[in-house]
Design a protein around this motif. Structure first.
Motif, PDB file in Angstrom:
ATOM      1  N   ALA A  21      43.566  48.986  48.315  1.00 48.39           N
ATOM      2  CA  ALA A  21      44.646  48.255  48.998  1.00 48.39           C
ATOM      3  C   ALA A  21      44.461  48.354  50.520  1.00 48.39           C
ATOM      4  O   ALA A  21      44.583  47.353  51.225  1.00 48.39           O
ATOM      5  N   ILE A  38      31.801  35.127  50.265  1.00 50.75           N
ATOM      6  CA  ILE A  38      33.260  34.989  50.181  1.00 50.75           C
ATOM      7  C   ILE A  38      33.786  34.235  51.400  1.00 50.75           C
ATOM      8  O   ILE A  38      34.660  33.379  51.287  1.00 50.75           O
ATOM      9  N   ASN A  41      33.755  30.581  50.871  1.00 48.64           N
ATOM     10  CA  ASN A  41      34.672  29.995  49.876  1.00 48.64           C
ATOM     11  C   ASN A  41      35.551  28.952  50.597  1.00 48.64           C
ATOM     12  O   ASN A  41      36.189  29.281  51.599  1.00 48.64           O
ATOM     13  N   HIS A  51      46.033  36.141  49.621  1.00 46.03           N
ATOM     14  CA  HIS A  51      45.683  36.854  48.390  1.00 46.03           C
ATOM     15  C   HIS A  51      45.488  38.348  48.639  1.00 46.03           C
ATOM     16  O   HIS A  51      46.103  39.184  47.966  1.00 46.03           O
ATOM     17  N   ALA A  52      44.639  38.690  49.607  1.00 42.51           N
ATOM     18  CA  ALA A  52      44.287  40.109  49.822  1.00 42.51           C
ATOM     19  C   ALA A  52      45.529  40.914  50.189  1.00 42.51           C
ATOM     20  O   ALA A  52      45.743  42.008  49.656  1.00 42.51           O
ATOM     21  N   ALA A  55      48.082  40.913  46.992  1.00 47.68           N
ATOM     22  CA  ALA A  55      47.527  41.673  45.862  1.00 47.68           C
ATOM     23  C   ALA A  55      47.475  43.156  46.219  1.00 47.68           C
ATOM     24  O   ALA A  55      47.738  44.024  45.374  1.00 47.68           O
ATOM     25  N   ALA A  56      47.187  43.454  47.503  1.00 45.11           N
ATOM     26  CA  ALA A  56      47.151  44.858  47.935  1.00 45.11           C
ATOM     27  C   ALA A  56      48.550  45.473  47.882  1.00 45.11           C
ATOM     28  O   ALA A  56      48.704  46.658  47.545  1.00 45.11           O
ATOM     29  N   MET A  59      49.158  46.342  44.411  1.00 43.89           N
ATOM     30  CA  MET A  59      48.305  47.481  44.051  1.00 43.89           C
ATOM     31  C   MET A  59      48.892  48.811  44.549  1.00 43.89           C
ATOM     32  O   MET A  59      48.811  49.827  43.875  1.00 43.89           O
ATOM     33  N   LEU A  99      41.131  30.662  45.086  1.00 45.36           N
ATOM     34  CA  LEU A  99      39.862  31.284  45.501  1.00 45.36           C
ATOM     35  C   LEU A  99      38.845  31.216  44.363  1.00 45.36           C
ATOM     36  O   LEU A  99      37.657  30.982  44.588  1.00 45.36           O
ATOM     37  N   ALA A 100      39.323  31.402  43.130  1.00 40.75           N
ATOM     38  CA  ALA A 100      38.424  31.342  41.969  1.00 40.75           C
ATOM     39  C   ALA A 100      37.810  29.946  41.866  1.00 40.75           C
ATOM     40  O   ALA A 100      36.614  29.796  41.593  1.00 40.75           O
ATOM     41  N   SER A 103      34.987  29.679  44.320  1.00 36.73           N
ATOM     42  CA  SER A 103      33.967  30.742  44.392  1.00 36.73           C
ATOM     43  C   SER A 103      32.563  30.164  44.542  1.00 36.73           C
ATOM     44  O   SER A 103      32.152  29.286  43.770  1.00 36.73           O
ATOM     45  N   PHE A 113      37.233  34.885  37.187  1.00 33.38           N
ATOM     46  CA  PHE A 113      38.339  35.199  38.099  1.00 33.38           C
ATOM     47  C   PHE A 113      39.547  34.301  37.830  1.00 33.38           C
ATOM     48  O   PHE A 113      40.696  34.732  37.953  1.00 33.38           O
ATOM     49  N   ALA A 117      43.267  35.548  36.949  1.00 28.82           N
ATOM     50  CA  ALA A 117      44.474  35.166  37.710  1.00 28.82           C
ATOM     51  C   ALA A 117      45.561  34.669  36.754  1.00 28.82           C
ATOM     52  O   ALA A 117      46.736  35.061  36.871  1.00 28.82           O
ATOM     53  N   ALA A 153      40.849  45.016  40.565  1.00 25.49           N
ATOM     54  CA  ALA A 153      40.324  45.057  41.937  1.00 25.49           C
ATOM     55  C   ALA A 153      39.591  46.377  42.181  1.00 25.49           C
ATOM     56  O   ALA A 153      38.642  46.426  42.960  1.00 25.49           O
TER      57      ALA A 153
HETATM   58  C1  HEM Z   1      44.050  40.792  39.505  1.00 22.44           C
HETATM   59  C2  HEM Z   1      43.836  39.549  39.842  1.00 22.44           C
HETATM   60  C3  HEM Z   1      42.879  39.143  40.934  1.00 22.44           C
HETATM   61  C4  HEM Z   1      42.125  38.008  40.955  1.00 22.44           C
HETATM   62  C5  HEM Z   1      42.111  36.940  39.898  1.00 22.44           C
HETATM   63  C6  HEM Z   1      41.369  37.998  42.172  1.00 22.44           C
HETATM   64  C7  HEM Z   1      40.509  36.996  42.554  1.00 22.44           C
HETATM   65  C8  HEM Z   1      39.780  36.966  43.709  1.00 22.44           C
HETATM   66  C9  HEM Z   1      38.825  35.950  44.074  1.00 22.44           C
HETATM   67  C10 HEM Z   1      38.500  34.732  43.212  1.00 22.44           C
HETATM   68  C11 HEM Z   1      38.311  36.283  45.253  1.00 22.44           C
HETATM   69  C12 HEM Z   1      37.238  35.470  46.018  1.00 22.44           C
HETATM   70  C13 HEM Z   1      35.893  35.782  45.406  1.00 22.44           C
HETATM   71  C14 HEM Z   1      34.844  34.737  45.662  1.00 22.44           C
HETATM   72  O1  HEM Z   1      35.031  33.840  46.497  1.00 22.44           O
HETATM   73  O2  HEM Z   1      33.789  34.832  44.979  1.00 22.44           O
HETATM   74  C15 HEM Z   1      38.925  37.516  45.670  1.00 22.44           C
HETATM   75  C16 HEM Z   1      38.631  38.182  46.806  1.00 22.44           C
HETATM   76  C17 HEM Z   1      39.285  39.325  47.209  1.00 22.44           C
HETATM   77  N1  HEM Z   1      40.268  39.990  46.533  1.00 22.44           N
HETATM   78 FE1  HEM Z   1      40.991  39.552  44.746  1.00 22.44          FE
HETATM   79  N2  HEM Z   1      41.668  39.130  42.877  1.00 22.44           N
HETATM   80  C18 HEM Z   1      42.590  39.868  42.155  1.00 22.44           C
HETATM   81  C19 HEM Z   1      43.168  41.069  42.510  1.00 22.44           C
HETATM   82  C20 HEM Z   1      43.017  41.658  43.729  1.00 22.44           C
HETATM   83  C21 HEM Z   1      43.703  42.829  44.175  1.00 22.44           C
HETATM   84  C22 HEM Z   1      44.735  43.627  43.360  1.00 22.44           C
HETATM   85  C23 HEM Z   1      43.266  43.078  45.451  1.00 22.44           C
HETATM   86  C24 HEM Z   1      43.687  44.131  46.402  1.00 22.44           C
HETATM   87  C25 HEM Z   1      43.942  45.311  46.231  1.00 22.44           C
HETATM   88  C26 HEM Z   1      42.296  42.078  45.783  1.00 22.44           C
HETATM   89  C27 HEM Z   1      41.609  41.997  46.982  1.00 22.44           C
HETATM   90  C28 HEM Z   1      40.644  41.068  47.282  1.00 22.44           C
HETATM   91  C29 HEM Z   1      39.862  41.095  48.495  1.00 22.44           C
HETATM   92  C30 HEM Z   1      39.978  42.142  49.602  1.00 22.44           C
HETATM   93  C31 HEM Z   1      38.996  40.002  48.441  1.00 22.44           C
HETATM   94  C32 HEM Z   1      37.932  39.580  49.480  1.00 22.44           C
HETATM   95  C33 HEM Z   1      36.566  40.069  49.068  1.00 22.44           C
HETATM   96  C34 HEM Z   1      36.285  41.438  49.610  1.00 22.44           C
HETATM   97  O3  HEM Z   1      36.408  41.642  50.829  1.00 22.44           O
HETATM   98  O4  HEM Z   1      35.943  42.296  48.783  1.00 22.44           O
HETATM   99  N3  HEM Z   1      42.179  41.225  44.727  1.00 22.44           N
HETATM  100  N4  HEM Z   1      39.818  37.911  44.704  1.00 22.44           N
END
Ligand code: HEM
Length: 206
Positions: A21, A38, A41, A51-52, A55-56, A59, A99-100, A103, A113, A117, A153
């Protein structure tokens, strides 16, 4: 992530969740740069920040929602943090769906992804519906499923270093991880829940 996890297990889940997070919150900084692939995207702006950060938030809150004594002693707090968790999952999940779709890893990653979601938002909405209907045991079970999916995540970020260390082809591994980061979590949670039959008599009325 069972409710009756030993405190060590709970602490590990909470610590890993907080680490991921905090990493995700860095996207709120104007200087934040997304990793290659990414950043390209087409939905990254503005949906990656939305999203970040949301979702954080989910989390960070999630592990505390699972602590039984906190629920019992601070029910109002549990309800408010629960509303924040649900809102964060639903809006963060909608942004994840976009975002999915964008991708750059292609249709398999979009499917992995995208399905995550959809299942994440469905489980969370179902948990909320059960709370509103005062069906608290079903609420608890759906919330456990929801958090097992939020935890994707963390599992995703446990797999990625393995890919780098073993030298596996990155893009193929990333596509596989778009499923591996959540399907085993959900199966493990289903296995746990099956061993605990549904309580039809609510504790409040029992
Ligand atoms: C549980 C459902 C989740 C889905 C479906 C999901 C989906 C995605 C997708 C599709 C991307 C872009 C990837 C790409 O373009 O290939 C992404 C990126 C990201 N997601 Fe999630 N995510 C989820 C949960 C989370 C959670 C809980 C967090 C945070 C704690 C999180 C943090 C991030 C971050 C930081 C990125 C940017 C990539 C990076 O810097 O690592 N996501 N997510």
């Amino acid at each position: 992530m069972p409710v009756r996890l030993g405190s060590l297990g709970w602490a590990l889940v909470a610590l890993l969740s907080a680490g991921v997070a905090l990493y995700a919150f860095h996207y709120l900084l104007p200087s934040a740069v997304a990793p290659p692939g990414i950043a390209e995207n087409p939905f990254a702006r503005p949906w990656l920040v939305v999203h970040a950060s949301l979702a954080a938030t989910a989390m960070l809150i999630g592990p505390f929602q699972l602590v039984p004594w906190l629920r019992a002693r601070r029910p109002r707090l549990h309800r408010w943090t629960g509303r924040a968790y649900v809102s964060a999952c639903l809006v963060g999940g909608s942004a994840a769906l976009l975002l999915a779709l964008g991708s750059t890893a292609g249709p398999i990653a979009t499917a992995g992804f995208g399905l995550l979601a959809l299942v994440w938002m469905t489980a969370t909405a179902q948990a909320w519906r059960m709370a509103l209907a005062r069906r608290f045991d079903e609420h608890r079970r759906w919330m456990l499923r929801s958090f097992a999916l939020t935890f994707a995540a963390v599992t995703l970020r446990l797999y990625l270093p393995i890919v780098f260390i073993t030298g596996l082809p990155y893009i193929e591994s990333y596509r596989a991880i778009s499923f591996l980061c959540w399907v085993p979590n959900l199966l493990a949670m289903e296995f746990y829940l099956r061993r605990r039959p549904l309580q039809t008599v609510e504790p409040a009325r029992a």
